[in-house]
Design a protein around this motif. Structure first.
Motif, PDB file in Angstrom:
ATOM      1  N   TYR A 242     -31.337   9.013 -21.977  1.00 41.06           N
ATOM      2  CA  TYR A 242     -32.662   9.581 -22.246  1.00 41.06           C
ATOM      3  C   TYR A 242     -32.735  11.028 -21.745  1.00 41.06           C
ATOM      4  O   TYR A 242     -33.282  11.908 -22.408  1.00 41.06           O
ATOM      5  CB  TYR A 242     -33.759   8.768 -21.555  1.00 41.06           C
ATOM      6  N   ALA A 243     -32.224  11.263 -20.538  1.00 39.28           N
ATOM      7  CA  ALA A 243     -32.338  12.603 -19.955  1.00 39.28           C
ATOM      8  C   ALA A 243     -31.508  13.609 -20.756  1.00 39.28           C
ATOM      9  O   ALA A 243     -31.973  14.709 -21.046  1.00 39.28           O
ATOM     10  CB  ALA A 243     -31.889  12.582 -18.494  1.00 39.28           C
ATOM     11  N   LEU A 244     -30.287  13.253 -21.087  1.00 40.97           N
ATOM     12  CA  LEU A 244     -29.427  14.225 -21.772  1.00 40.97           C
ATOM     13  C   LEU A 244     -29.912  14.512 -23.184  1.00 40.97           C
ATOM     14  O   LEU A 244     -29.908  15.662 -23.627  1.00 40.97           O
ATOM     15  CB  LEU A 244     -27.979  13.724 -21.815  1.00 40.97           C
ATOM     16  N   TYR A 245     -30.324  13.479 -23.919  1.00 34.37           N
ATOM     17  CA  TYR A 245     -30.603  13.658 -25.332  1.00 34.37           C
ATOM     18  C   TYR A 245     -32.082  13.740 -25.654  1.00 34.37           C
ATOM     19  O   TYR A 245     -32.455  13.988 -26.804  1.00 34.37           O
ATOM     20  CB  TYR A 245     -29.876  12.573 -26.140  1.00 34.37           C
ATOM     21  N   GLY A 246     -32.933  13.549 -24.638  1.00 37.79           N
ATOM     22  CA  GLY A 246     -34.362  13.790 -24.841  1.00 37.79           C
ATOM     23  C   GLY A 246     -35.091  12.597 -25.440  1.00 37.79           C
ATOM     24  O   GLY A 246     -34.497  11.744 -26.102  1.00 37.79           O
TER      25      GLY A 246
END
Lengths: 213, 213
Positions: A203-207
Motif C-alpha cells: 500500500y505504501a509503495l504503490y499508493g
C-alpha cells in the motif's frame, strides 16, 4: 555493544570492557525482569542490585540512573535477537528489490514483537515513556530513532536507484509502514501477521489511489 | 451523548437522562483530573467521589468500575471539542475530494492532540492500556475503533467513486496516515503539524514509488 553513557570530559566513565561480564548480564536480566513484574516506577536500583546479587554501588559505578541501566539492557536485548544470537543490529539489506527488503525486515520485526522476552519489557518502558516525557525522549533517542534511521538509509539508496520518488522525505515515508505495525503492537488495535506487514509495504509503495496505466 | 454501558437484559442500566447532569459533569471532570495527576492505577472511585463532591455510592450506582467512568468521561470529552462545543462526532465529510477531506479531518485531529485538556488524560489512559491489556482492549473498542470506522466509511465511499483502489482493505489503508500521527503524538517521535499530516495523506494516496506517467 557500544556504551550509552554520556561522555564526561573531566572524569571519563569506566569503559564497559572493565565491567564484569557476568555482573553486567545479571544486572540487565534483573532490570528487565523487574520492569515487567513491578512496572517502571517501582523498579529501583536497590531492587535490581538485590535481584542481580550485586551491591548497589556496583550499579551506581557504571550507570547514573535506573533509566540508563534499562536503556542499556534494552539495547543489549535488541542487539541479540533470540532466534540468532550472533546477529548484530545493522543496515537493512539492499538486494535491489525495495519491496522485498522492506517486507523481510518487517517480518523479522513481527517475530521480535511477538517474542515475550522482548514484548513485556519494551511495553513497560514504552508505557512509562508516554507519561514520563524525559524518559520517553530518551527511549526514542536511544532505542527507537536509531532503528528508524536504518530505514532512512535504505529509502535514500532507493531514491538514488529511482525506486522511490526523489522529492519525498524518507523520515516521513518510513512511518507509513512502520507506525501502523507499532500501533497495532502497542495498542492491540489489530492482529500482527506477515500478511499484514506485506500489505502495508505494498500500500505504501504503490499508493491507495488507482494508478493510471 | 449515547450511553456506553453494556446492555443488561435482565436489569437495564439506569439511563443517563436520569442522572443529575451537574453530578455527572463533576464526576467526569474529577476522573479526568485525577488520572492526569495521580495516574490510572492510583485513581480510585473514592478519590473521584471526594473530588467531585458526591458520595461514592452515587458513582457505583451509575458505573460498575473506574474504567467505565473514565471511558464515559473520555467519550464525553471527545464528543465536545473545545473549539466548537456544539460539534458532535460524526462522519468524515465527503466533498468528493478524498485528499482534501482526509487532510481536513487530520488537521482537526492535530488540534485536538495538542489541546492539553485532551492530551493529558488520553495519554494517561493510553499508557495504562499498554500494560493493562483488558483496559487497553476496552479503550480500543470504545474510543479508538469507533473513530477509525469513520475513516473506513469514507474510504469505502471513495472506492465506490473510483478514487481508491477497489481491491484494498480500508481498515488497513487508513493506518497509513492515522498510525503515524498516533505514534508521533504518543511517543514524541516527531513534530505534529498540518504540513506533516498533509504529507502523510499525499504519500499514502499517491504512493512512495514513482508513478509512470
Amino acid at each position: 555493544m557500544a556504551s550509552q553513557q554520556p561522555a564526561r570530559p573531566a572524569a571519563p566513565a569506566p569503559r564497559p570492557t572493565r565491567r564484569s561480564e557476568k555482573s553486567r548480564r545479571a544486572i540487565y536480566d534483573a532490570a528487565l525482569a523487574l520492569v515487567v513484574e513491578a512496572g517502571y516506577p517501582r523498579t529501583t536500583i536497590e531492587g535490581i542490585a538485590a535481584r542481580a546479587g550485586v551491591g548497589k554501588q556496583t550499579i551506581y559505578r557504571w550507570w547514573p540512573s535506573k533509566a540508563e541501566v534499562l536503556m542499556e539492557a534494552f539495547l543489549d536485548l535488541a542487539g541479540h535477537p533470540p532466534r540468532d544470537a550472533a546477529q548484530e543490529p545493522s543496515a537493512i539489506p539492499d538486494t535491489g528489490d525495495l519491496a522485498a527488503d522492506l517486507k523481510a525486515v518487517l517480518r523479522a520485526t513481527v517475530d521480535e514483537l511477538k517474542d515475550p522476552r522482548f514484548d513485556a519489557p519494551s511495553r513497560a518502558l514504552a508505557a512509562e515513556g508516554l507519561v514520563d516525557e524525559a524518559l520517553g525522549r530518551q527511549y526514542v533517542a536511544k532505542l527507537l530513532e536509531p532503528s528508524l534511521q536504518l530505514y532512512v538509509q535504505r529509502l535514500r539508496s532507493a531514491q538514488e536507484a529511482g525506486d522511490l520518488r526523489p522529492d519525498l522525505d524518507p523520515r516521513i515515508a518510513l512511518e507509513l509502514f512502520v507506525s501502523p505495525l507499532a500501533q497495532r503492537w502497542l495498542q492491540h488495535t489489530g492482529p500482527i501477521t506477515y500478511a499484514y506487514t506485506d500489505t502495508l509495504v505494498d500500500y505504501a509503495l504503490y499508493g491507495l489511489a488507482p494508478r493510471s496505466r
